[in-house]
Design an enzyme around this catalytic site. Structure first.
Site, short mmCIF file in Angstrom:
data_model
loop_
_atom_site.label_atom_id
_atom_site.label_comp_id
_atom_site.label_asym_id
_atom_site.label_seq_id
_atom_site.Cartn_x
_atom_site.Cartn_y
_atom_site.Cartn_z
N CYS A 18 0.86 -1.17 0.00
CA CYS A 18 0.00 0.00 0.00
C CYS A 18 0.90 1.21 0.00
CB CYS A 18 -0.85 0.04 1.27
SG CYS A 18 -2.02 -1.31 1.42
N CYS A 258 12.79 -3.50 3.86
CA CYS A 258 12.43 -4.56 2.90
C CYS A 258 13.33 -4.45 1.67
CB CYS A 258 10.97 -4.39 2.50
SG CYS A 258 10.49 -5.35 1.05
N SER A 305 10.04 -3.17 -14.38
CA SER A 305 11.07 -3.23 -13.35
C SER A 305 12.30 -4.02 -13.78
CB SER A 305 10.48 -3.81 -12.06
OG SER A 305 9.72 -4.95 -12.36
N ASP A 367 14.56 -10.24 -15.58
CA ASP A 367 13.29 -9.97 -14.89
C ASP A 367 13.57 -9.79 -13.41
OD1 ASP A 367 10.61 -9.56 -14.58
OD2 ASP A 367 9.98 -11.54 -15.28
N ASP A 368 12.57 -9.25 -12.67
CA ASP A 368 12.82 -8.91 -11.27
C ASP A 368 12.68 -10.10 -10.33
OD1 ASP A 368 9.88 -8.90 -10.42
OD2 ASP A 368 9.91 -7.42 -12.01
N CYS A 404 5.77 -13.70 2.33
CA CYS A 404 5.97 -12.46 3.11
C CYS A 404 4.77 -12.27 4.03
CB CYS A 404 6.08 -11.27 2.18
SG CYS A 404 6.15 -9.69 3.06
N CYS A 456 15.38 -6.79 5.66
CA CYS A 456 14.50 -7.95 5.69
C CYS A 456 14.71 -8.66 4.36
CB CYS A 456 13.03 -7.55 5.84
SG CYS A 456 11.97 -9.02 5.79
N CYS A 459 11.73 -13.39 2.49
CA CYS A 459 11.13 -14.17 1.40
C CYS A 459 12.20 -14.95 0.61
CB CYS A 459 10.27 -13.30 0.49
SG CYS A 459 11.05 -11.80 -0.01
S1 SF4 Z 1 9.61 -10.87 3.39
FE1 SF4 Z 1 10.43 -10.09 1.41
S2 SF4 Z 1 8.81 -8.79 0.56
FE2 SF4 Z 1 8.34 -9.13 2.74
S3 SF4 Z 1 9.21 -7.38 3.82
FE3 SF4 Z 1 10.75 -9.00 3.85
S4 SF4 Z 1 12.01 -8.66 2.00
FE4 SF4 Z 1 10.14 -7.46 1.78
#
Ligand code: SF4
Length: 482
Positions: A18, A258, A305, A367-368, A404, A456, A459
């Protein structure tokens, strides 16, 4: 943008979270500025949008399902007059996606005084907080984590008779990822989780006209605000007619911005926590070219992207960059769905290759990310049908093998192709000649200019900084044999 080749398909990207935006200005049309800010941030959520304005007496909200430009016009903006505004565009990660009640900003009454809250992120384990507040007579309507935060702020403000204290006590309770803005009738508040997972920055309007907060710096640029700084993890900023004040409400934890913001979510013209998103993406391509070179004639990026990464790959490898895939920019989520027959006939509504460029050529396609693998498979089929001699797929993020829980909508782990297939199996499924992902170290190097000691990366690694309740992991994770 979430990219699939056809509209209406299960998205094959993590879905943007968001966006939040806020303005305090006694001289400007704050609703209009917020409308512009939300348009700059629309890539982060296209399901609903809303603006709430504080006029000194109360707060009025207007929100609806749809894009910012579908919801607001001259008439609705004229009805939203005041000195403080907050805005939100939403992609649902919690609650019922199409429910009006889930659209933000959320409203809460504090002793007859209204406040409006907009949230980017996802709170983890809000059920106990909801139950506690319900037991004390607080009513809920939306079923979202953001509503829990809003009602908690209302409740603790009533108890303490102080809005900043109400926000602080709420921050002590809630866990997860949040970048929030809140409008009272007279003040703008901005606050961020103690790990700084989701981005939030502060800007200033020229001529001392006021202040702006935005999920990304592109939201400052569109209204002519100058970037001042990022909101610190665990900090509350308050802006009113007496000026700006800040409170370090929570001890900052290990900083964990992130890392996917740099790969995919953020706009390339944004700077997040000190790192240019565009430069990070180019660096990812350069590093990927060193880590996973390919013999090819052309490098192309999957719009949008993947393009800076492709430019970086071309730069480092010396292979010529070309535009080989065209994206239709006017296809949204609400686009009329093609029939099954049309799908089988291979309609290409979102992406279309340029046979005159790629026919007979060995391609590196950048690609991303790969989530389910379905879009990559169709993309490779499309490129081969357009005459590509070879397709070497290069991905500027490591394999996405974990869901995530911090504000981004990803499928459960079992639906993530990297969680269930080896690299070779993925390559065979997608049908490319070779497949390689950037390493996690390579990705860290590419975003090295950011002022986070760590990111972070859950994922990619499964290392979740905010502990997750079993009720969540039981559903989302692949069950391990006991
Ligand atoms: S889990 Fe991945 S997408 Fe979610 S906040 Fe962490 S780095 Fe970002």
């Amino acid at each position: 943008m979430a990219t699939s080749i056809l509209p209406g398909e299960a998205p094959d990207r993590p879905q943007e979270e968001c966006a939040v935006f806020g303005v305090f200005s006694p001289t400007d049309d704050v609703a209009r500025l917020t409308c512009f800010g939300l348009q700059a941030l629309q890539h982060r959520g296209q399901e609903s949008a809303g603006i709430a304005v504080g006029d000194g007496e109360t707060v009025t909200v207007m929100k609806d399902l749809g894009l910012v430009t579908q919801i607001f016009d001259e008439g609705s903006l004229a009805a939203l007059q005041g000195d403080v505004a907050v805005g939100h565009c939403r992609y649902a990660t919690s609650g019922i996606s199409d429910a009006w009640f889930s659209a933000q900003p959320h409203m809460s009454a504090i002793d007859e005084v209204m406040v409006a809250l907009a949230h980017n992120g996802t709170l983890v384990d809000t059920e106990p907080i909801r139950e506690r507040l319900e037991a004390r007579g607080v009513e809920f309507r939306a079923g979202t984590d953001s509503e829990v935060a809003c009602q908690a702020i209302g409740y603790y403000t009533r108890e303490t008779h102080h809005l900043t204290e109400g926000i602080k006590q709420t921050m002590e309770l809630i866990k997860g990822a949040y970048a929030m803005v809140l409008a009272s009738p007279t003040a703008l508040y901005a606050f961020r989780d103690p790990n700084g997972i989701r981005p939030l920055c502060l800007g200033k309007l020229p001529g001392d006209r006021g202040w702006v907060v935005s999920s990304e710096t592109c939201g400052l640029d569109i209204v002519g605000a100058e970037f001042v700084r990022d909101v610190n993890p665990g900090e509350i900023i308050r802006i009113n007619s007496t000026g700006i004040s800040t409170l370090q409400a929570l001890e900052p934890g290990p900083s964990r911005g992130c890392i996917f913001e740099y790969v995919y979510f953020a706009r390339p013209d944004s700077v997040i926590d000190g790192q240019s998103v565009y430069q990070a993406r180019r660096a990812m391509g350069r590093i990927l070219a060193e880590e996973a070179p390919a013999q090819a004639d052309l490098v192309l990026g999957v719009p949008d992207s993947g393009v800076p990464g492709a430019l970086g790959f071309a730069e480092a490898s010396g292979i010529e960059y070309t535009d080989g895939i065209v994206k239709n920019r006017y296809v949204g989520r609400t686009f009329i769905q093609p029939t099954q027959e049309m799908r089988q006939l291979g309609v290409r509504i979102k992406l279309n290759p340029l046979p005159s460029v790629i026919s007979g050529k060995r391609l590196v396609v950048v690609d991303d990310s790969i989530v389910r693998g379905t879009t990559s498979k169709k993309l490779v089929e499309m490129l081969r049908a357009a005459g590509a001699a070879e397709v070497h797929l290069r991905i500027v993020s490591p394999p996405t093998a974990w869901p995530c829980f911090y504000g981004v909508d990803t499928p459960t782990q079992g639906q993530l192709i990297a969680a269930v297939k080896s690299n070779q199996e993925m390559c065979e499924y997608i049908g490319c000649d070779s497949l390689a992902f950037i390493s996690i170290d390579g990705l860290r190097r590419a975003v090295g200019g950011a002022n986070h000691e760590t990111f972070c990366e859950a994922c990619f690694t499964g290392d979740y900084i905010v502990p997750l309740p079993e009720s969540l992991t039981d559903i989302a994770f692949i069950k391990k044999e006991k």
